[in-house]
Motif scaffolding. Structure first.
Motif, mmCIF file in Angstrom:
data_model
loop_
_atom_site.group_PDB
_atom_site.id
_atom_site.type_symbol
_atom_site.label_atom_id
_atom_site.label_comp_id
_atom_site.label_asym_id
_atom_site.label_seq_id
_atom_site.Cartn_x
_atom_site.Cartn_y
_atom_site.Cartn_z
ATOM 1 N N LEU A 238 0.884 -1.212 0.077
ATOM 2 C CA LEU A 238 -0.026 -0.232 0.103
ATOM 3 C C LEU A 238 1.012 1.140 0.166
ATOM 4 N N SER A 239 0.761 2.065 -1.050
ATOM 5 C CA SER A 239 1.372 3.288 -0.958
ATOM 6 C C SER A 239 0.292 4.538 -0.313
ATOM 7 N N ILE A 240 0.689 4.934 0.573
ATOM 8 C CA ILE A 240 -0.222 5.992 1.358
ATOM 9 C C ILE A 240 0.642 7.252 1.160
ATOM 10 N N ALA A 241 -0.035 8.359 0.647
ATOM 11 C CA ALA A 241 0.508 9.526 0.470
ATOM 12 C C ALA A 241 -0.244 10.723 0.502
ATOM 13 N N ASN A 242 0.389 12.032 0.602
ATOM 14 C CA ASN A 242 -0.520 13.109 0.836
ATOM 15 C C ASN A 242 0.518 14.187 0.424
ATOM 16 N N LEU A 243 -0.180 15.437 0.175
ATOM 17 C CA LEU A 243 0.710 16.611 -0.030
ATOM 18 C C LEU A 243 0.917 17.121 1.135
ATOM 19 N N LYS A 244 2.404 17.484 1.312
ATOM 20 C CA LYS A 244 2.890 17.950 2.610
ATOM 21 C C LYS A 244 3.330 19.335 2.181
ATOM 22 N N LEU A 245 2.473 20.434 2.216
ATOM 23 C CA LEU A 245 2.842 21.693 2.123
ATOM 24 C C LEU A 245 3.116 22.508 2.958
ATOM 25 N N THR A 246 3.170 22.239 4.188
ATOM 26 C CA THR A 246 3.648 23.015 5.506
ATOM 27 C C THR A 246 4.410 22.265 6.436
ATOM 28 N N ASN A 247 5.055 22.855 7.308
ATOM 29 C CA ASN A 247 6.013 22.093 8.213
ATOM 30 C C ASN A 247 5.343 21.837 9.511
ATOM 31 N N THR A 248 6.058 21.350 10.544
ATOM 32 C CA THR A 248 5.609 20.670 11.667
ATOM 33 C C THR A 248 6.644 21.212 12.720
ATOM 34 N N SER A 249 7.314 22.390 12.458
ATOM 35 C CA SER A 249 8.195 22.899 13.389
ATOM 36 C C SER A 249 7.343 23.240 14.662
ATOM 37 N N ALA A 250 8.035 23.470 15.753
ATOM 38 C CA ALA A 250 7.396 23.559 17.123
ATOM 39 C C ALA A 250 7.038 24.926 17.232
ATOM 40 N N ALA B 234 5.312 26.343 14.585
ATOM 41 C CA ALA B 234 4.436 26.462 13.512
ATOM 42 C C ALA B 234 2.839 26.630 14.334
ATOM 43 N N PRO B 235 1.832 27.314 13.738
ATOM 44 C CA PRO B 235 0.776 27.214 14.474
ATOM 45 C C PRO B 235 0.084 25.886 14.519
ATOM 46 N N GLN B 236 -0.660 25.586 15.626
ATOM 47 C CA GLN B 236 -1.005 24.320 15.812
ATOM 48 C C GLN B 236 -2.033 23.601 14.818
ATOM 49 N N PRO B 237 -2.879 24.375 14.163
ATOM 50 C CA PRO B 237 -3.735 23.838 13.054
ATOM 51 C C PRO B 237 -2.882 23.427 11.692
ATOM 52 N N GLN B 238 -1.743 24.316 11.677
ATOM 53 C CA GLN B 238 -0.718 23.903 10.408
ATOM 54 C C GLN B 238 -0.170 22.673 10.816
ATOM 55 N N LYS B 239 0.391 22.250 12.029
ATOM 56 C CA LYS B 239 0.879 21.278 12.562
ATOM 57 C C LYS B 239 0.089 19.941 12.413
ATOM 58 N N ASP B 240 -1.149 20.325 12.792
ATOM 59 C CA ASP B 240 -2.099 18.921 12.821
ATOM 60 C C ASP B 240 -2.405 18.817 11.069
ATOM 61 N N LYS B 241 -2.309 19.611 10.397
ATOM 62 C CA LYS B 241 -2.722 18.990 8.927
ATOM 63 C C LYS B 241 -1.227 18.397 8.523
ATOM 64 N N ALA B 242 -0.194 18.922 8.744
ATOM 65 C CA ALA B 242 1.071 18.469 8.370
ATOM 66 C C ALA B 242 1.421 16.985 8.845
ATOM 67 N N TRP B 243 0.838 16.771 10.037
ATOM 68 C CA TRP B 243 1.070 15.375 10.745
ATOM 69 C C TRP B 243 0.000 14.371 10.382
ATOM 70 N N SER B 244 -1.029 14.781 9.491
ATOM 71 C CA SER B 244 -2.221 13.864 9.155
ATOM 72 C C SER B 244 -1.746 12.578 8.462
ATOM 73 N N ILE B 245 -0.771 12.507 7.912
ATOM 74 C CA ILE B 245 -0.714 11.408 7.277
ATOM 75 C C ILE B 245 -0.420 10.145 8.367
ATOM 76 N N TRP B 246 -0.064 10.529 9.394
ATOM 77 C CA TRP B 246 0.119 9.437 10.606
ATOM 78 C C TRP B 246 -1.336 8.782 11.042
ATOM 79 N N ASP B 247 -2.190 9.852 10.876
ATOM 80 C CA ASP B 247 -3.437 9.457 11.285
ATOM 81 C C ASP B 247 -3.963 8.326 10.157
ATOM 82 N N ILE B 248 -3.832 8.596 8.851
ATOM 83 C CA ILE B 248 -4.266 7.933 7.797
ATOM 84 C C ILE B 248 -3.580 6.589 8.037
ATOM 85 N N VAL B 249 -2.241 6.570 8.208
ATOM 86 C CA VAL B 249 -1.441 5.115 8.236
ATOM 87 C C VAL B 249 -2.151 4.481 9.343
ATOM 88 N N GLU B 250 -2.503 5.008 10.549
ATOM 89 C CA GLU B 250 -3.163 4.258 11.751
ATOM 90 C C GLU B 250 -4.397 3.681 11.114
#
Length: 151
Positions: A75-87, A89-105
């Motif tokens: 299975l190839s699981i992919a998403n566009l990651k257009l924002t960073n997850t730096s410490a 960064a605004p929380q909504p931006q980080k949540d979106k950038a980390w979302s691939i891990w929710d999909i993997v799970e």
């Protein structure tokens, strides 16, 4: 048999609300940069390999020689990651950038230990690897082992 397995996996994964595209992998993420023919986030399904062994004959079946197959579903699981997850960064931006891990799970929760059709046994996760890309697509390949009988 392989077609039924792929279709069953597609049906199961289509129930994950976060996924916008679930299909057989025919190269959608290859050589289409920057505009692959997909929507994100996505899961592409493919048979990695199958090895067959003979298990006898069934004179009422066609073909009569029966086999058992063991192999992998990738299975190839992919998403566009257009924002960073730096410490900072605004929380909504980080949540979106980390979302691939929710999909993997979510994918793992739907498939691990599940029999996906016909004479196929349960899928068991055996490997995961990051695919290095240079186009803003964040991609992970997750491999499941599967067995099938009387094929």
């Amino acid at each position: 048999m392989s077609k039924a397995v792929l279709q069953s996996i597609q049906t199961i994964l289509s129930t994950i609300p976060a996924l916008r595209y679930v299909d057989e992998d025919w190269g959608q993420l290859d050589d289409y940069s920057p505009n692959p023919p997909t929507q994100f986030p996505l899961v592409l399904i493919d048979i990695g390999n199958l090895q067959f062994s003979d298990i006898g004959k069934d004179r009422t079946a066609t073909p009569q020689n029966r086999q058992m197959a063991t192999g992998t579903i990738v299975l190839s699981i992919a998403n566009l990651k257009l924002t960073n997850t730096s410490a900072r960064a605004p929380q909504p931006q980080k949540d979106k950038a980390w979302s691939i891990w929710d999909i993997v799970e979510s994918v793992h929760g739907k498939l691990h230990g599940v029999a996906v059709g016909g004479s196929a046994g349960a899928m068991m996760r055996t490997n995961m690897r990051k695919v290095k890309r240079d186009d803003g697509i964040q991609e992970y390949e997750v491999t499941y082992t599967i067995g099938m009988t009387n094929v």
